[in-house]
Design an enzyme around this catalytic site. Structure first.
Site, mmCIF file in Angstrom:
data_model
loop_
_atom_site.group_PDB
_atom_site.id
_atom_site.type_symbol
_atom_site.label_atom_id
_atom_site.label_comp_id
_atom_site.label_asym_id
_atom_site.label_seq_id
_atom_site.Cartn_x
_atom_site.Cartn_y
_atom_site.Cartn_z
ATOM 1 N N ALA B 251 32.020 6.540 62.201
ATOM 2 C CA ALA B 251 30.609 6.888 62.373
ATOM 3 C C ALA B 251 30.141 7.724 61.194
ATOM 4 O O ALA B 251 30.899 8.517 60.642
ATOM 5 C CB ALA B 251 30.398 7.666 63.663
ATOM 6 N N ASP B 252 28.890 7.513 60.821
ATOM 7 C CA ASP B 252 28.263 8.385 59.827
ATOM 8 C C ASP B 252 27.542 9.532 60.503
ATOM 9 O O ASP B 252 27.427 10.623 59.952
ATOM 10 C CB ASP B 252 27.278 7.592 58.972
ATOM 11 N N ARG B 253 27.043 9.281 61.708
ATOM 12 C CA ARG B 253 26.322 10.319 62.447
ATOM 13 C C ARG B 253 26.219 9.908 63.919
ATOM 14 O O ARG B 253 25.877 8.770 64.230
ATOM 15 C CB ARG B 253 24.910 10.475 61.867
ATOM 16 N N ALA B 261 25.048 6.102 64.157
ATOM 17 C CA ALA B 261 24.815 5.414 62.882
ATOM 18 C C ALA B 261 26.163 5.156 62.222
ATOM 19 O O ALA B 261 27.014 6.044 62.163
ATOM 20 C CB ALA B 261 23.951 6.265 61.964
ATOM 21 N N ASN B 262 26.357 3.929 61.766
ATOM 22 C CA ASN B 262 27.603 3.590 61.063
ATOM 23 C C ASN B 262 27.302 2.423 60.126
ATOM 24 O O ASN B 262 26.205 1.873 60.111
ATOM 25 C CB ASN B 262 28.711 3.252 62.074
#
Lengths: 392, 392
Positions: B251-253, B261-262
């Site tokens: 995951a990015d966030r 968000a990924n």
């Protein structure tokens, strides 16, 4: 021969005695037509994949025969029949897995053999018959695709909310470059564009051969259809961010229950389309229908070389030593084809396809032999009924 | 320095005073470690993307500072604090959008400034404190990832049918190359492999930068984990033909409601996993959790240059003139994360994440300052608690 492209993209430019094809190996960086003067040239073009797409292979093969014999003199019906049969069998060997070339070869050879004893035909007229057979294949493909395009466009417009802002997602290449000149799924898009209904078209890259990025994108740019390239990982974000009217894809094979084999990635887009409630259409001619198989489970999945995935243009793009799985197509279950199957006879639910198309297929097989003779008698009007697709 | 790779793939090889990093620009064709002797070298490596992945960038940046000051002499606490602050601020400029380097820089600079008046510390001990701060970042990342791996592996094994034949699909690169050495989603896979439960791993190519084909495939080959590369168009055919135990991605966030968000393509795999009833997991550390945003709708989607899609290694692979859409990531709604969110504190349902992680995050922020001092006092045992990740 010209290297410029006229307003309608044509992969095949034919005038009796002359054939040029767009060299697809050079796309998208170079747009160049190359002359096909005889069956040797035709065989080379097919073998080297300068032309690809099963319908286009059959048409270029048969037209290369037509061009070759146009410039030759023969002494008898039988000499022509034998010569044509030999040349067509030779063309089949260029890519033996492409079934359309084999079917076309068998049809022309059988028709000519049956007519060798027809005393009403001069030797010249008999040669013309062989040439016309190839021309009819060319002509029919465009006509069928235009019918597919018309039916698909009407169905989409009749079932969508905003008829003036149609956004379509397509996959792989199903256009002028894979057919005689109009396309199946891309034919539906062309028909919508001709009606000024297209707002935007999205095409997937279509790894590993990038037919979407190279060929569909090329056709869409050429036709001035507003279009955007996305990656194969993007159909879901596309449908979550944009109002997509419908997904339209082609088919390699549709079996009795409506299950459909098509380019790898198709089932995935169908699942995503169902999730976002976007209608999913398959566009293909009757010839793609295979009633001999009951369901998609009977379709063998062709697996292709790993190097297609691990290299691009000779450059390594994946880690050494990694195993790959490279199925060339997948099977989309009938229940995911929520829009319908678009054919030259209309748009059908997958569950109707067996009933609607089996009779048509038998009827068409019977008509082919008689039809060739009937068409020949009206040859003088041939060029006026060809929708302008035969190049002068 | 050696060009060979030992049994555990390490992108970062650190011993106090020495730092070598694996040059990711040369992967997968060449495996070469390059020395990072000072912050100039660190800045260049980050700028040129020889190291990538937000955690790895912060660690290499801070360790390059530690290596530089290790070989220097200073006269006062304040001189060290000022020097380190300047160098860390300089490192942030290499890739200013990578937030982890900025956070690490602020944390170390603030901690040192607060301790400049501590009369119990010699100048030498003060310098060691700055060095240890960088080492702790390195150590913590591995520890956190190992906890993530352990929790994820246990959860998957507790919830699957066939514990001895676990097949995992992952996306992008979340392994040793993006972190200090173990990975998040790939950490879960490593943990399962260490328990001898992995039957097979599938990794996606992950266009347009092919992190899956280049980096994840490289790590899997290196670790001798049975693995197969698939294209981004293949998750659906994979799940329809193979018994996939779970999908695990990074995951990015992760925001308050669990929306994640990924890397672009993640939401698509989540939709397909739900269709085939395959559990879908997100694996990420607490630092990825952003409680300041309520839902995924508040996450801005970064769009990247079209050339990433239209060219590979300088060669054009798409038609000229075609428009592109190149979002770098997408947002997977919480309801599609059916397996759970795997963190160093355990595996949580997306709906639990706000309650479970908000307090942890506040607690950790408070602990950082005190923790650094507490850890320093136990420095002599540092190398015994580092799980062998600091290279000799």
């Amino acid at each position: 021969m010209s290297n410029t492209v006229d307003s309608n993209l044509k992969a095949i430019r034919y005038d009796r005695g002359n054939l040029d094809i767009l060299d697809q190996l050079q796309l998208p960086t170079h747009t160049e037509y190359i002359p096909i003067k005889n069956t040797e040239d035709g065989w080379d073009a097919i073998k080297q994949m300068k032309v690809r797409g099963a319908p286009a292979i059959a048409i270029v093969g048969c037209l290369s025969m037509a061009v070759e014999i146009y410039h030759m003199e023969f002494q008898s019906h039988q000499e022509i029949a034998d010569y044509v049969k030999d040349k067509l069998n030779y063309l089949v060997t260029a890519r033996p897995t492409a079934v359309n070339m084999k079917e076309a070869s068998d049809w022309i050879s059988k028709m000519l053999q049956e007519l060798t004893t027809d005393s009403d035909l001069s030797v010249h007229a008999f040669k013309e018959l062989a040439i016309e057979a190839a021309e009819i294949l060319f002509e029919d493909d465009v006509t069928i695709n235009k019918d597919i395009g018309r039916h698909g466009a009407e169905h989409i417009l009749n079932h969508c909310q905003d008829k003036d802002n149609v956004n379509i997602l397509t996959h792989c290449n199903t256009g002028s470059l894979a057919t005689a000149g109009y396309g199946t799924a891309l034919g539906v898009i062309r028909a919508l564009h001709e009606k000024n209904r297209i707002k935007h078209v999205y095409c997937t890259e279509t790894r590993p051969y990038n037919q979407g990025a190279r060929l569909t994108a090329y056709e869409l740019v050429h036709e001035n259809i507003p279009a955007t390239l996305i990656l194969d990982s993007m159909p879901a974000i596309l449908m979550s961010h944009h109002d997509i009217t419908a997904v339209v894809v082609g088919a390699d094979r549709v079996v009795a229950n409506g299950d459909t084999a098509n380019k790898i990635g198709t089932i995935q887009i169908a699942i995503i389309a169902k999730h976002f409630k976007v209608p999913f259409y398959v566009a293909c001619p009757l010839t793609t229908f295979d009633p001999s198989k009951e369901s998609g489970k009977e379709i063998a999945i062709e697996e292709r070389p790993h190097i297609e995935m691990t290299s691009i243009k000779g450059q390594r793009i994946a880690a050494h030593g990694i195993d790959c799985w490279n199925p060339a197509f997948d099977v989309t279950p009938a229940e995911l084809i929520t829009g319908g199957i678009v054919t030259e006879y209309g748009v059908f639910k997958p569950s109707e396809i067996k009933e609607k198309l089996t009779a048509k297929k038998m009827e068409k097989d019977k008509m082919n032999m008689n039809g060739q003779m009937r068409r020949r008698s009206s040859y003088s009007s041939f060029k006026t009924i060809d929708n302008g697709m035969i190049q002068q």
